[in-house]
Design a protein around this motif. Structure first.
Motif, PDB file in Angstrom:
ATOM      1  N   ALA A   1       0.833  -1.212   0.000  1.00 53.16           N
ATOM      2  CA  ALA A   1       0.000   0.000   0.000  1.00 53.16           C
ATOM      3  C   ALA A   1       0.865   1.258   0.000  1.00 53.16           C
ATOM      4  N   LEU A   2       2.071   1.183   0.575  1.00 53.90           N
ATOM      5  CA  LEU A   2       2.915   2.364   0.735  1.00 53.90           C
ATOM      6  C   LEU A   2       3.819   2.668  -0.456  1.00 53.90           C
ATOM      7  N   VAL A   3       4.345   1.635  -1.107  1.00 58.66           N
ATOM      8  CA  VAL A   3       5.337   1.836  -2.168  1.00 58.66           C
ATOM      9  C   VAL A   3       4.771   2.716  -3.277  1.00 58.66           C
ATOM     10  N   GLY A   4       5.550   3.740  -3.620  1.00 57.33           N
ATOM     11  CA  GLY A   4       5.159   4.668  -4.673  1.00 57.33           C
ATOM     12  C   GLY A   4       4.439   5.905  -4.168  1.00 57.33           C
ATOM     13  N   LYS A   5       3.988   5.872  -2.926  1.00 55.28           N
ATOM     14  CA  LYS A   5       3.297   7.028  -2.353  1.00 55.28           C
ATOM     15  C   LYS A   5       4.317   8.034  -1.830  1.00 55.28           C
ATOM     16  N   SER A   6       3.852   9.228  -1.459  1.00 54.37           N
ATOM     17  CA  SER A   6       4.731  10.302  -0.989  1.00 54.37           C
ATOM     18  C   SER A   6       4.288  10.805   0.366  1.00 54.37           C
ATOM     19  N   GLU A   7       5.147  11.613   0.981  1.00 53.01           N
ATOM     20  CA  GLU A   7       4.816  12.235   2.258  1.00 53.01           C
ATOM     21  C   GLU A   7       3.520  13.015   2.121  1.00 53.01           C
ATOM     22  N   GLY A   8       2.645  12.898   3.121  1.00 53.70           N
ATOM     23  CA  GLY A   8       1.365  13.601   3.107  1.00 53.70           C
ATOM     24  C   GLY A   8       0.233  12.795   2.506  1.00 53.70           C
TER      25      GLY A   8
END
Length: 158
Positions: free
Chosen positions: A129-136
């Protein structure tokens, strides 16, 4: 052949385990088998059977480690351009949107994963779920107990 992703530290740990198995454990087990043979009748010799079982386990682990290391895709995150995005090897600080609790996870290879040390496998539901996402960004983790909503507070590439 599928590549096995791992960090530099993960590869070093597997190589260390392989060396120990080959240079320390294997000779110790061979000596134990030789000593057990000297006791006579092998059919009723518990020490012999225990040593053979240890040998079987050690040889299987050696083959497994050699396979993983030969197919390793070692990723040194310090050389990657990341700009606040979640990548393999990153440490991610998360805030649970339901109860404002904070948690940090480092995304690592399957052999390095250790939940007690907050190191999760790249193939885990949270990491996917996290990979590729950014801060915020807000992410939804599809967990067996139901959906969990997190906000990505910070991403560190150490």
């Amino acid at each position: 052949m599928n590549k096995v992703p791992m960090t530099v530290a993960g590869e070093a740990a597997l190589r260390e385990e392989l060396e120990r198995l080959k240079k320390v454990d294997r000779p110790r087990i061979v000596a134990a088998i030789a000593e057990a043979r000297e006791h006579g009748d092998l059919k009723e010799n518990a020490e012999y059977h225990a040593a053979r079982e240890q040998q079987s386990f050690a040889e299987g682990r050696i083959k497994e480690l050699e396979y993983k290391l030969s197919n390793a895709q070692v990723i040194d995150i310090t050389t990657l351009a990341h700009s606040g995005r979640v990548l393999f090897g990153a440490t991610v600080d998360l805030i649970n949107c339901d109860d404002d609790t904070e948690v940090s996870y480092r995304i690592v290879g399957e052999d390095e994963a250790d939940v007690k040390q907050n190191m999760i496998s790249v193939s885990s539901p949270i990491a996917r779920a996290l990979v590729g996402k950014s801060e915020g960004d807000e992410v939804v983790v599809k967990a067996p107990s139901g959906d969990i909503y997190y906000e990505i507070d910070s991403v560190r590439h150490v």
